[in-house]
Design an enzyme around this catalytic site. Sequence first.
Site, PDB file in Angstrom:
ATOM      1  CB  CYS A 141      -1.020   0.043   1.264  1.00 46.91           C
ATOM      2  SG  CYS A 141      -2.257  -1.139   1.078  1.00 46.91           S
ATOM      3  CG  ASP A 153     -11.200  -1.802   1.220  1.00 42.38           C
ATOM      4  OD1 ASP A 153     -10.215  -1.174   2.033  1.00 42.38           O
ATOM      5  OD2 ASP A 153     -10.519  -1.606   0.084  1.00 42.38           O
TER       6      ASP A 153
END
Length: 338
Positions: free
Chosen positions: A18, A99
């Site tokens: 990320c 998520d």
Amino acid sequence: MTTIQGQRLTQYAHGGGCACKIPPGELEEVVAGLVPGPDAPGSPNELLIGLDTGDDAAVVRLTGPAHGTAVVATADFFTPVVDDPYDWGRIAAANALSDVYAVGGRPLVAVNLLAWPRDVLPFELAREVLRGGLDVAAQAGCHVGGGHSVDDPEPKYGMAVTGVADPDLLLRNDTGRPGMPLSLTKPLGLGVLNNRHKATGEVFGHAVEVMAALNRDASAAALDAGAVCATDVTGFGLLGHLYKLARASGVGAVVDAAAVPYLDGARQAVRDGFVSGGTRRNLEWVAPHTDFGSADEETRLLLADAQTSGGLLVAGEIPGAPVIGELVPAGEHTLLVR
């Protein structure tokens, strides 16, 4: 570790995990003005969570016979964060599934997203990446139904995930209120350890297992505790994601730096200079909105460290998770580090 003739996957990527995200400030400029209306023209369904607050996934309430159900949709992929392809697959899948958990949902089905330099890296490694993703999806009770692949100079892997949630029991980033405690479910320091791994080849098994761990139980615990506000901590770091949450909720936030958990070796990695450009950009982005008090540079960098498959940051108390601060009324600075 599965390798072919000593090849290290992280050496084929300009960034890792990320930390390779587009910087938050630049991304917000790109999507500014692209927020759609509350409902798509002609659609009978209601968009509950969209692009407007930068939340973790899109959520749509279904109408008709399924009116008590909301569909959750998200996608996440990134460059290699570790050299072992199976572990990279596990981490990328856990990160994509996160998520769905971050908004209080349950994943149902995922499709693979694979970019591969087919003339450079053997497909045996790609198979291991996909196997890792499949195994973590199975742990989540999530089907994997194919996917999409492209020939790309840089390897990338992740998933697009569809899940379901109760539309009346969602975790959002715009529902925080003053007085809510802040709980963090995974320690920080993943970014600097991954950066050290990329630079030196050192393997940090404890960091791998943290990244590969699902946020499923943390999400369930948050809902059981009556929480309504949460986000996950990934590429924008703890401070970046907390800033987005506080801004969306119209509140401020205080972080007790001494209460924040860190992975073994994380502080030493900072001292030794293994700080990614993504982490430094995160710190630069939040600095104008943050009163750092007496926090030193090392602590500031760790609080902004670009995490890969980090934990949930929940506005509420969760059994077993440390309370690292609280939401407060909005003030001169959105974030205060104490």
